[in-house]
Design a protein around this motif. Structure first.
Motif, PDB file in Angstrom:
ATOM      1  N   ARG A  13       0.838  -1.190   0.000  1.00  0.00           N
ATOM      2  CA  ARG A  13       0.000   0.000   0.000  1.00  0.00           C
ATOM      3  C   ARG A  13       0.879   1.249   0.000  1.00  0.00           C
ATOM      4  NH1 ARG A  13      -2.963  -3.032  -1.532  1.00  0.00           N
ATOM      5  NH2 ARG A  13      -5.023  -3.695  -0.755  1.00  0.00           N
ATOM      6  N   LEU A  14       0.451   2.247  -0.790  1.00  0.00           N
ATOM      7  CA  LEU A  14       1.167   3.519  -0.899  1.00  0.00           C
ATOM      8  C   LEU A  14       0.281   4.631  -0.371  1.00  0.00           C
ATOM      9  CD1 LEU A  14       3.485   5.323  -1.894  1.00  0.00           C
ATOM     10  CD2 LEU A  14       2.423   5.302  -4.167  1.00  0.00           C
ATOM     11  N   HIS A  15       0.801   5.393   0.591  1.00  0.00           N
ATOM     12  CA  HIS A  15       0.093   6.527   1.179  1.00  0.00           C
ATOM     13  C   HIS A  15       0.869   7.808   0.856  1.00  0.00           C
ATOM     14  CE1 HIS A  15      -2.197   3.557   3.527  1.00  0.00           C
ATOM     15  NE2 HIS A  15      -1.023   2.967   3.721  1.00  0.00           N
ATOM     16  N   THR A  16       0.153   8.886   0.491  1.00  0.00           N
ATOM     17  CA  THR A  16       0.798  10.138   0.094  1.00  0.00           C
ATOM     18  C   THR A  16       0.150  11.314   0.807  1.00  0.00           C
ATOM     19  OG1 THR A  16      -0.704  10.392  -1.784  1.00  0.00           O
ATOM     20  CG2 THR A  16       1.372   9.236  -2.195  1.00  0.00           C
ATOM     21  N   SER A  17       0.895  12.418   0.885  1.00  0.00           N
ATOM     22  CA  SER A  17       0.376  13.674   1.427  1.00  0.00           C
ATOM     23  C   SER A  17       1.082  14.832   0.735  1.00  0.00           C
ATOM     24  CB  SER A  17       0.562  13.750   2.946  1.00  0.00           C
ATOM     25  OG  SER A  17       1.948  13.679   3.270  1.00  0.00           O
ATOM     26  N   ALA A  18       0.475  16.023   0.826  1.00  0.00           N
ATOM     27  CA  ALA A  18       0.986  17.208   0.133  1.00  0.00           C
ATOM     28  C   ALA A  18       1.393  18.268   1.139  1.00  0.00           C
ATOM     29  CB  ALA A  18      -0.067  17.751  -0.833  1.00  0.00           C
ATOM     30  N   PRO A  19       2.223  19.228   0.732  1.00  0.00           N
ATOM     31  CA  PRO A  19       2.668  20.273   1.673  1.00  0.00           C
ATOM     32  C   PRO A  19       1.560  21.227   2.069  1.00  0.00           C
ATOM     33  CG  PRO A  19       3.460  20.727  -0.540  1.00  0.00           C
ATOM     34  CD  PRO A  19       2.869  19.353  -0.582  1.00  0.00           C
ATOM     35  N   TRP A  69      -0.150  18.123  -9.924  1.00  0.00           N
ATOM     36  CA  TRP A  69      -0.633  16.752  -9.815  1.00  0.00           C
ATOM     37  C   TRP A  69       0.541  15.804 -10.010  1.00  0.00           C
ATOM     38  CZ3 TRP A  69      -1.364  13.094 -13.984  1.00  0.00           C
ATOM     39  CH2 TRP A  69      -2.046  11.944 -13.600  1.00  0.00           C
ATOM     40  N   ILE A  70       0.781  14.922  -9.012  1.00  0.00           N
ATOM     41  CA  ILE A  70       1.927  14.011  -9.027  1.00  0.00           C
ATOM     42  C   ILE A  70       1.419  12.581  -8.894  1.00  0.00           C
ATOM     43  CG2 ILE A  70       4.145  13.422  -7.984  1.00  0.00           C
ATOM     44  CD1 ILE A  70       4.244  16.194  -6.782  1.00  0.00           C
ATOM     45  N   ARG A 107       2.099  -4.389  -6.791  1.00  0.00           N
ATOM     46  CA  ARG A 107       2.175  -2.985  -7.198  1.00  0.00           C
ATOM     47  C   ARG A 107       0.960  -2.232  -6.680  1.00  0.00           C
ATOM     48  NH1 ARG A 107       0.146   0.121 -11.399  1.00  0.00           N
ATOM     49  NH2 ARG A 107       1.535   1.766 -12.203  1.00  0.00           N
ATOM     50  N   ASP A 108       1.199  -0.983  -6.264  1.00  0.00           N
ATOM     51  CA  ASP A 108       0.111  -0.114  -5.846  1.00  0.00           C
ATOM     52  C   ASP A 108       0.368   1.278  -6.408  1.00  0.00           C
ATOM     53  OD1 ASP A 108      -2.264   0.643  -4.655  1.00  0.00           O
ATOM     54  OD2 ASP A 108      -1.305   1.256  -2.789  1.00  0.00           O
ATOM     55  N   ALA A 109      -0.696   1.954  -6.801  1.00  0.00           N
ATOM     56  CA  ALA A 109      -0.594   3.298  -7.376  1.00  0.00           C
ATOM     57  C   ALA A 109      -1.424   4.265  -6.547  1.00  0.00           C
ATOM     58  CB  ALA A 109      -1.065   3.299  -8.826  1.00  0.00           C
ATOM     59  N   ALA A 110      -0.934   5.476  -6.436  1.00  0.00           N
ATOM     60  CA  ALA A 110      -1.644   6.528  -5.698  1.00  0.00           C
ATOM     61  C   ALA A 110      -1.211   7.882  -6.248  1.00  0.00           C
ATOM     62  CB  ALA A 110      -1.368   6.444  -4.195  1.00  0.00           C
ATOM     63  N   GLU A 111      -2.009   8.886  -5.982  1.00  0.00           N
ATOM     64  CA  GLU A 111      -1.697  10.251  -6.389  1.00  0.00           C
ATOM     65  C   GLU A 111      -1.512  11.115  -5.157  1.00  0.00           C
ATOM     66  OE1 GLU A 111      -4.913  11.518  -8.762  1.00  0.00           O
ATOM     67  OE2 GLU A 111      -4.617  10.010 -10.337  1.00  0.00           O
ATOM     68  N   PHE A 112      -0.563  12.018  -5.221  1.00  0.00           N
ATOM     69  CA  PHE A 112      -0.417  12.980  -4.146  1.00  0.00           C
ATOM     70  C   PHE A 112      -1.604  13.941  -4.179  1.00  0.00           C
ATOM     71  CE2 PHE A 112       3.913  11.504  -4.506  1.00  0.00           C
ATOM     72  CZ  PHE A 112       4.395  11.561  -3.201  1.00  0.00           C
ATOM     73  N   PRO A 113      -2.059  14.412  -3.005  1.00  0.00           N
ATOM     74  CA  PRO A 113      -3.140  15.397  -3.016  1.00  0.00           C
ATOM     75  C   PRO A 113      -2.769  16.607  -3.877  1.00  0.00           C
ATOM     76  CG  PRO A 113      -2.753  14.593  -0.793  1.00  0.00           C
ATOM     77  CD  PRO A 113      -1.654  14.032  -1.642  1.00  0.00           C
ATOM     78  N   VAL A 114      -3.736  17.094  -4.619  1.00  0.00           N
ATOM     79  CA  VAL A 114      -3.482  18.197  -5.545  1.00  0.00           C
ATOM     80  C   VAL A 114      -3.192  19.479  -4.770  1.00  0.00           C
ATOM     81  CG1 VAL A 114      -4.476  19.607  -7.388  1.00  0.00           C
ATOM     82  CG2 VAL A 114      -4.910  17.156  -7.312  1.00  0.00           C
TER      83      VAL A 114
END
Length: 349
Positions: free
Chosen positions: A88-94, A179-180, A190-197
């Motif tokens: 699992r991939l977890h993301t966050s933005a500044p 958008w990243i 494999r897991d895919a995720a997007e960083f918060p815009v």
């Protein structure tokens, strides 16, 4: 003859009755004196002379063949079931808004699930053209616009955190969405995720320039010229200029309000590339006498974010000189009267 036959039958019937207890059979006598076996037999089925109809023996019901069910497989208890491998991939933005020219971190975390041995995990992200890669927390490298980070061996149940650091380009457009997309691989999973815009904030680089005379006579008005410009990229809203110094405003081409030490003037909105020129005439305070230097500072502000505040202020200095002395009046010359006798000095010939 008839009588003899009757006696024989009677004797034979007695013989049968005598033998019945030994055989366990009770013969039924018909109308002609013979035995009959109507009705159901010992097994419940109709006898060989059974007839269909009311009050008579009925045929046995037809039984359907029994279906054989497949054997039930033995299921293991839920606690003993092996968990499938996954990652699992977890993301966050500044933050929701970022400023051009500033550097920010985009954190992420990778969690491995399942059983078995540790496996190598690799994180990949594709940066937009509005971001410039600076560094990465973990073993990260960039190729073109793709950032790849080697997270090393990750055990099942382990979480590994990382981050990529990038700078927002100065050419980033206001309100542009950053958008990243990113992926992570681990042991064939494999897991895919997007960083918060995150969006590029609306910013305006305001600059101020000011000119003033190097010297001024004591008690005389001083003229100032002030230029405010917007270098973009967005429109600067609610622009104000605050001037501070021991002066009193006489005239100006802007809406100004006096303050305790100076005044504040409203400029309005400035579009990208626009310049506004303000002219003032001020009178130094009474305590600014000859020989002193008058320091007059100005600062421009706006409700729009300014990423470069270093050029928002300007200060000028003017040396106060003494008043120009008034020319002295010359005494009138005495005129000699005609015909008056001239006296000779002693010893003159």
């Amino acid at each position: 003859m008839t009588g003899k036959k009757t006696r024989r039958v009677g004797a034979r019937g007695l013989a049968v009755l005598a033998a019945a207890p030994l055989l366990g059979v009770v013969p039924l006598m018909g109308a002609a004196g013979g035995a009959r076996a109507d009705g159901p037999g010992p097994s419940g089925h109709g006898g060989q002379h059974a007839h269909k109809g009311k009050g008579r023996g009925r045929p046995a019901p037809h039984h359907k063949p029994v279906k054989h069910r497949p054997p039930v497989k033995h299921r293991e208890p839920a606690g003993h079931k092996k968990k499938a491998r996954s990652v699992r991939l977890h993301t966050s933005a500044p933050g929701k808004a970022v400023l051009p020219g500033r550097t920010y971190d985009w954190p992420f975390a990778v969690t491995a699930k399942g059983h078995g041995k540790a496996g190598r995990a690799v994180f990949r992200a594709t940066l937009p053209k509005s971001l410039e890669f600076v560094s990465g927390r973990r073993d990260c490298a960039v190729s073109g616009w793709t950032v790849e980070c080697d997270l090393g061996a990750v055990r099942p149940g382990q979480t590994v955190a990382g981050a990529i650091r990038a700078k927002v380009a100065g050419r980033a457009r206001p309100d542009e969405a950053i958008w990243i997309p990113a992926t992570v691989t681990w042991r064939g999973r494999r897991d895919a995720a997007e960083f918060p815009v995150a969006r590029v904030a609306r910013t305006a680089d305001l600059a101020i320039a000011k000119t003033a005379p190097a010297t001024a006579r004591s008690g005389a008005p001083i003229s100032y010229v002030l230029r405010v410009s917007n270098r973009g990229p967005a429109t600067a809203e609610d622009v104000f200029v605050r001037a501070s110094g021991p002066v009193r405003l006489l005239t100006g081409n802007a809406a100004c309000i006096p303050e305790e030490r100076g005044f504040v003037c409203g400029v309005g909105a400035l579009r990208p590339g626009e310049t506004r020129t303000l002219r003032f005439r001020v009178l130094p305070a009474g305590n600014v006498r000859a020989g002193k230097v008058l320091t007059f500072a100005s600062r421009v502000t706006s409700s729009t974010t300014d990423p470069n505040p270093r050029n928002n202020s300007a200060t000028v200095r003017t040396r106060i000189t003494a008043k120009k002395a008034a020319p002295k009046k010359k005494a009138p010359k005495k005129k000699a009267y005609a015909g008056a006798p001239q006296t000779k000095r002693a010893g003159a010939k």
